[in-house]
Design an enzyme around this catalytic site. Structure first.
Site, PDB file in Angstrom:
ATOM      1  N   HIS A  90      -1.254   3.266  -4.020  1.00  0.00           N
ATOM      2  CA  HIS A  90       0.018   2.969  -3.108  1.00  0.00           C
ATOM      3  C   HIS A  90      -0.572   2.119  -2.057  1.00  0.00           C
ATOM      4  CE1 HIS A  90      -1.305   6.048  -0.033  1.00  0.00           C
ATOM      5  NE2 HIS A  90      -1.719   6.654  -1.128  1.00  0.00           N
ATOM      6  N   ASP A  92       1.494   2.041   1.110  1.00  0.00           N
ATOM      7  CA  ASP A  92       1.962   2.687   2.318  1.00  0.00           C
ATOM      8  C   ASP A  92       0.725   3.304   2.816  1.00  0.00           C
ATOM      9  OD1 ASP A  92       2.379   4.668   0.309  1.00  0.00           O
ATOM     10  OD2 ASP A  92       3.282   5.681   2.091  1.00  0.00           O
ATOM     11  N   ASP A 123      -7.125   5.048   1.473  1.00  0.00           N
ATOM     12  CA  ASP A 123      -6.039   5.802   1.290  1.00  0.00           C
ATOM     13  C   ASP A 123      -4.857   4.776   1.433  1.00  0.00           C
ATOM     14  OD1 ASP A 123      -4.304   7.502   0.371  1.00  0.00           O
ATOM     15  OD2 ASP A 123      -4.236   8.533   2.278  1.00  0.00           O
ATOM     16  N   GLU A 156       4.294   6.762  -0.792  1.00  0.00           N
ATOM     17  CA  GLU A 156       3.414   7.940  -1.155  1.00  0.00           C
ATOM     18  C   GLU A 156       3.204   8.731   0.137  1.00  0.00           C
ATOM     19  OE1 GLU A 156       0.459  10.763  -1.830  1.00  0.00           O
ATOM     20  OE2 GLU A 156       0.272   9.331  -0.602  1.00  0.00           O
TER      21      GLU A 156
END
Length: 451
Positions: A90, A92, A123, A156
Site C-alpha cells: 500500500h 498510503d 510501511d 490501508e
C-alpha cells in the site's frame, strides 16, 4: 549474503531503489483528505502506475475504490501455463504526528546510521520497491517464471475498506494461486520471518454529552455533570488494574504457543521508559498477538493552552480495539459499544459510531508456498531458518482475500521489523532488510514456479 546472480543483481540495484523510494516518500499520501490534499495520494498512485508500465506490466489501471481513494493494479504475463502470484503493498501512510519531533523532515528520505528515515519507508512504500526489485532481478536472470499481478492499496492505514469492497465487487480481478502481502515484517532485523496471524480491528467514535453548553466551574462545578469526566470514566472502564483490556463479554485469555517475545526485548523495541511497567497479563506474545487490545487514539476536549475554567458540556474520543484470530470483529464491535453504553456514568448521553473494521487473519503455514519461501529465505539470510510469528496489527484485506479465494495461499512478509518504528516519529527502513527480502521474494517466485 551467499553470492548468487539474483543477489548480485539486487545489490547492484540498491542505489536506484533508494532514489525511487526517495521520490515515493516525498508524496504526502495520507488518505485522510481533511488533513492532506488528495492530489498527494493521486501523485503517489500515478508514480506507481508509471513504474509498473516501465517494467512491462499490461492492464495497468487506477481503480477508483468506494471510499474515494485509488488502488493501483497491473498484470505482468509470464510463461504459458505458469502459476499466478499476486503481490500486495500500500502507498498510503500514517500522518507524521508531531513533525517537530522528527530528526529530519518526515517526507524526505534521509540516510542516517545505516537506515533510511522517512514516513512510509517501511510501511509500506518500501514494500512497493521490494516488489519492483524482486521482479527486476528475475528479469535480469532468465525472466519472471510466473504470471504476476500487483495491487497497491491507497487507504490501508485508514481502515475504510475501499479495496476490500472493490475486490468483492470484482472477484475475478485478484485471483491468484498465491498472494504475497508485503506489509508485515521480520520479528527482528536479520531474522527471516513470515507472519502467521494478524489481529483484526474496529474503530469506534464515542460522544458524551451532559449539558446544553459549558458552564463556569466555580459557579456550577461540583454538581453539574462534567462530560469530559464522564468520558474519562468510560475509557478507564476498558482496562483492569493491571492494564489488561476488559470489554464485557469479550474473551481476553487466549495464549500464543509459537515464537515468544521476551519482556526485555519488548521493552527495548517499544522504548518503554525506565521504571514504567508493561501492562496486561500473560506473556508478551499473548498480549500482542493472541488477545484483544484497546487503545484510545484521540480525545476531543479543550487543550491545556487556552483552557478556561469551565465544566465541559461535551467530549468525544476515538477508540481502537484490536481483535485476535478466532473472534469476529463485528461481534467485538457490538460488545465494545454495549460496554461503553453500560459504563457511562450519571445518566450522561452517549452515542457510538463505528468508522472502520477489519477481520483477523490466520495463515496456513504448512502450505507448499511456505516451503518455497522457507527455501528462499535460507538463501537470502544465510545460516537462519525462517520463523513464524504473529503480528498485532491489522491488514483488513487479508481476510477478504481469504474469503474470496479459499484455495489461495497467502504469505505475509515485509520491512516493518521493530527498529522501523512504523506509525511513530522517525520511521525508518533498513536497506539491508530491503535487499535481503527482495532477494527472498525473487527466489520464492522462482522456487514456487518450479514446485
Amino acid at each position: 549474503m551467499t553470492s548468487n546472480p539474483v543477489a548480485e543483481t539486487v545489490a547492484s540495484l540498491m542505489p536506484r531503489a533508494k532514489a525511487e523510494l526517495t521520490e515515493l516518500v516525498a508524496f504526502k499520501s495520507v488518505a485522510d483528505f481533511d488533513q492532506y490534499p488528495k492530489s498527494e495520494s493521486e501523485g503517489a498512485a500515478n508514480w506507481i502506475a508509471d513504474a509498473l508500465r516501465s517494467e512491462g506490466f499490461t492492464d495497468v489501471a487506477l481503480l477508483d475504490t468506494p471510499d474515494g481513494t485509488q488502488s493501483v493494479y497491473g498484470y505482468l504475463p509470464g510463461p504459458e501455463g505458469a502459476k499466478t502470484v499476486l503481490l500486495y503493498a500500500h502507498y498510503d501512510v500514517q500522518p507524521p504526528l508531531d513533525e517537530a519531533s522528527w530528526a529530519t523532515p518526515p517526507f524526505e528520505l534521509v540516510e542516517r546510521d545505516g537506515r533510511w528515515y522517512g514516513r512510509g519507508g517501511a510501511d509500506c512504500k518500501g514494500g512497493v520497491i521490494m516488489h519492483l526489485l524482486a521482479l527486476r532481478a528475475l528479469k535480469a536472470n532468465g525472466g519472471v517464471p510466473v504470471h504476476v499481478k500487483v495491487i497497491v492499496e491507497g487507504s490501508e492505514e485508514q481502515g475504510t475498506g475501499g479495496l476490500e469492497r472493490y475486490a468483492e465487487e470484482h472477484p475475478e480481478l485478484l485471483t491468484a494461486d498465491t498472494i504475497v502481502i508485503g506489509d508485515a515484517g521480520n520479528f527482528r532485523a536479520g531474522l527471516p520471518t513470515v507472519t502467521a496471524t494478524l489481529r483484526g480491528m474496529t474503530l469506534v467514535r464515542v460522544q458524551v454529552d451532559t449539558l446544553e453548553g459549558n458552564l463556569h466551574s466555580g459557579q456550577f462545578g461540583g454538581a453539574a455533570p462534567d462530560a469530559l469526566a464522564a468520558l474519562i470514566r468510560v475509557l478507564d472502564s476498558l482496562r483492569d488494574e493491571d492494564g489488561s483490556t476488559t470489554v464485557d463479554g469479550l474473551n481476553a485469555d487466549s495464549v500464543w504457543d509459537g515464537l515468544q517475545y521476551e519482556d526485555q526485548a519488548f521493552r527495548e523495541d517499544a522504548k518503554v521508559l525506565d521504571g514504567v511497567e508493561l501492562i496486561g497479563s500473560g506473556t508478551v506474545a499473548d498480549r500482542v498477538w493472541a488477545r484483544p487490545a484497546v487503545t484510545v487514539l484521540g480525545i476531543d476536549c479543550p487543550p491545556v493552552v487556552g483552557a478556561t475554567p469551565s465544566v465541559q458540556a461535551g467530549a468525544r474520543a476515538l477508540v481502537s480495539l484490536r481483535v485476535p484470530p478466532g473472534q469476529d470483529a463485528g461481534e467485538a464491535t457490538k460488545l465494545l459499544q454495549a460496554h461503553i453504553e453500560a459504563h457511562t456514568p450519571w445518566g450522561a448521553r452517549v452515542s457510538t459510531e463505528q468508522i472502520g473494521q477489519g477481520q483477523a487473519f490466520r495463515a496456513d503455514t504448512s502450505s507448499p508456498a511456505y516451503a518455497s519461501m522457507a527455501q528462499a529465505m535460507a538463501v537470502a539470510y544465510p545460516g537462519q531458518e525462517m520463523q513464524s510469528a504473529g503480528m498485532g496489527g491489522s491488514i483488513p484485506l487479508c481476510n477478504t482475500l481469504a474469503s474470496l479465494y479459499p484455495e489461495t495461499e497467502i504469505l505475509l512478509i515485509g520491512l516493518s521489523e521493530p527498529e522501523a518504528q512504523i506509525h511513530a516519529v522517525n520511521e525508518s527502513v533498513s536497506p539491508d532488510e530491503l535487499e535481503r527480502l527482495s532477494v527472498a521474494e525473487a527466489l520464492f517466485l522462482r522456487n514456487y514456479a518450479a514446485s
